[in-house]
Design a protein around this motif. Structure first.
Motif, short mmCIF file in Angstrom:
data_model
loop_
_atom_site.label_atom_id
_atom_site.label_comp_id
_atom_site.label_asym_id
_atom_site.label_seq_id
_atom_site.Cartn_x
_atom_site.Cartn_y
_atom_site.Cartn_z
N LEU A 105 69.99 41.19 34.65
CA LEU A 105 68.79 42.00 34.82
C LEU A 105 68.02 42.01 33.51
O LEU A 105 68.60 42.04 32.42
N THR A 106 66.71 42.00 33.61
CA THR A 106 65.86 42.21 32.44
C THR A 106 65.80 43.72 32.19
O THR A 106 66.29 44.52 33.00
N ALA A 107 65.17 44.11 31.09
CA ALA A 107 64.98 45.54 30.82
C ALA A 107 64.19 46.18 31.97
O ALA A 107 64.53 47.28 32.43
N GLU A 108 63.18 45.50 32.44
CA GLU A 108 62.39 46.01 33.57
C GLU A 108 63.25 46.09 34.83
O GLU A 108 63.12 47.03 35.62
N GLY A 109 64.13 45.12 35.01
CA GLY A 109 65.04 45.15 36.15
C GLY A 109 65.96 46.36 36.10
O GLY A 109 66.23 47.01 37.12
N GLY A 110 66.44 46.70 34.92
CA GLY A 110 67.28 47.88 34.75
C GLY A 110 66.53 49.16 35.06
O GLY A 110 67.05 50.05 35.73
N ARG A 111 65.28 49.26 34.59
CA ARG A 111 64.46 50.45 34.90
C ARG A 111 64.19 50.53 36.40
O ARG A 111 64.26 51.61 36.99
N THR A 112 63.90 49.39 37.00
CA THR A 112 63.63 49.37 38.43
C THR A 112 64.86 49.79 39.21
O THR A 112 64.77 50.56 40.18
N LEU A 113 66.02 49.31 38.80
CA LEU A 113 67.26 49.68 39.49
C LEU A 113 67.53 51.18 39.35
O LEU A 113 68.03 51.81 40.28
N GLY A 114 67.15 51.78 38.23
CA GLY A 114 67.26 53.23 38.08
C GLY A 114 66.39 53.96 39.09
O GLY A 114 66.82 54.94 39.71
N ALA A 115 65.17 53.47 39.27
CA ALA A 115 64.27 54.08 40.27
C ALA A 115 64.83 53.89 41.68
O ALA A 115 64.73 54.79 42.52
N VAL A 116 65.43 52.74 41.93
CA VAL A 116 66.05 52.48 43.23
C VAL A 116 67.19 53.46 43.47
O VAL A 116 67.34 54.00 44.57
N SER A 117 68.00 53.69 42.44
CA SER A 117 69.13 54.61 42.59
C SER A 117 68.65 56.01 42.94
O SER A 117 69.26 56.68 43.80
N ARG A 118 67.58 56.45 42.33
CA ARG A 118 67.02 57.77 42.66
C ARG A 118 66.49 57.78 44.09
O ARG A 118 66.70 58.74 44.84
N ALA A 119 65.82 56.72 44.50
CA ALA A 119 65.31 56.63 45.87
C ALA A 119 66.46 56.59 46.88
O ALA A 119 66.39 57.23 47.94
N ALA A 120 67.53 55.88 46.55
CA ALA A 120 68.69 55.78 47.45
C ALA A 120 69.39 57.13 47.60
O ALA A 120 69.82 57.49 48.70
N ALA A 121 69.49 57.88 46.50
CA ALA A 121 70.12 59.21 46.58
C ALA A 121 69.28 60.14 47.45
O ALA A 121 69.83 60.87 48.28
N ALA A 122 67.97 60.11 47.28
CA ALA A 122 67.09 60.93 48.11
C ALA A 122 67.18 60.51 49.57
O ALA A 122 67.19 61.35 50.48
N HIS A 123 67.29 59.21 49.80
CA HIS A 123 67.41 58.67 51.15
C HIS A 123 68.68 59.17 51.82
O HIS A 123 68.66 59.65 52.95
N GLU A 124 69.80 59.08 51.11
CA GLU A 124 71.07 59.53 51.68
C GLU A 124 71.05 61.03 51.94
O GLU A 124 71.53 61.50 52.97
N ASP A 125 70.48 61.81 51.02
CA ASP A 125 70.39 63.26 51.23
C ASP A 125 69.57 63.59 52.47
O ASP A 125 69.94 64.46 53.25
N ALA A 126 68.47 62.89 52.65
CA ALA A 126 67.63 63.13 53.83
C ALA A 126 68.33 62.71 55.11
O ALA A 126 68.29 63.41 56.12
N LEU A 127 68.99 61.56 55.06
CA LEU A 127 69.65 61.03 56.25
C LEU A 127 70.81 61.91 56.69
O LEU A 127 71.04 62.11 57.88
N LEU A 128 71.55 62.46 55.73
CA LEU A 128 72.75 63.24 56.04
C LEU A 128 72.54 64.74 55.86
O LEU A 128 73.51 65.48 55.68
#
Length: 164
Positions: A105-128
């Motif tokens: 991952l590039t530095a930007e890839g790492g930042r993007t993956l951090g944003a994805v992780s936050r979106a995934a956590a919100a997604h799971e919370d909403a789904l469950l």
């Protein structure tokens, strides 16, 4: 009482629609996938992109060939998939085998993956949202057992194989 007005049990079952765990898993899976795609779409990614970023972050330096094997696709397919992640993933020549590229991952890839992780956590919370923490843990454990019995590769969505 008029017996012609009472539905037969088979008519009632048919009117109620599909039943069973397999249908519910498919229904919830399709719903979850659609909602997740919307969440990561705001980041300019597809769910397939997210899966690749997670796999690369989980094992930095993995070769394109190794990633292809893990995904169950031909190596040329990985080249195309990685090309779509320009700026987020970089290829580096392997020090051991100059014919191979290692993925990082590039530095930007790492930042993007951090944003994805936050979106995934919100997604799971909403789904469950209908489940308490103990129920969520139980559901996760049961689904892991089903996935293991079906010999699904942990962390790899079988949809990559369908993509060619």
């Amino acid at each position: 009482m008029n017996s012609s007005r009472q539905p037969h049990t088979t008519d009632t079952a048919a009117a109620a629609g599909p039943r069973g765990a397999a249908f519910l898993l498919a229904q919830i899976g399709a719903h979850a996938a659609e909602r997740f795609a919307e969440r990561v779409g705001h980041l300019g990614l597809t769910p397939a992109d997210v899966g690749l970023l997670r796999m690369i972050a989980g094992r930095p330096g993995r070769s394109q060939r190794a990633l292809a094997e893990d995904l169950g696709v031909v190596p040329s397919r990985v080249v195309t998939l990685i090309d779509g992640l320009e700026g987020l993933v970089e290829r580096r020549r392997s020090a051991e085998d100059r014919r191979n590229y290692e993925l990082h991952l590039t530095a930007e890839g790492g930042r993007t993956l951090g944003a994805v992780s936050r979106a995934a956590a919100a997604h799971e919370d909403a789904l469950l949202a209908a489940l308490d923490p103990d129920q969520r843990a139980l559901l996760l454990g049961l689904l892991e057992r089903v996935a293991a019995e079906q010999e699904l590769t942990p962390g790899v969505h079988p949809g990559y194989r369908a993509r060619g």
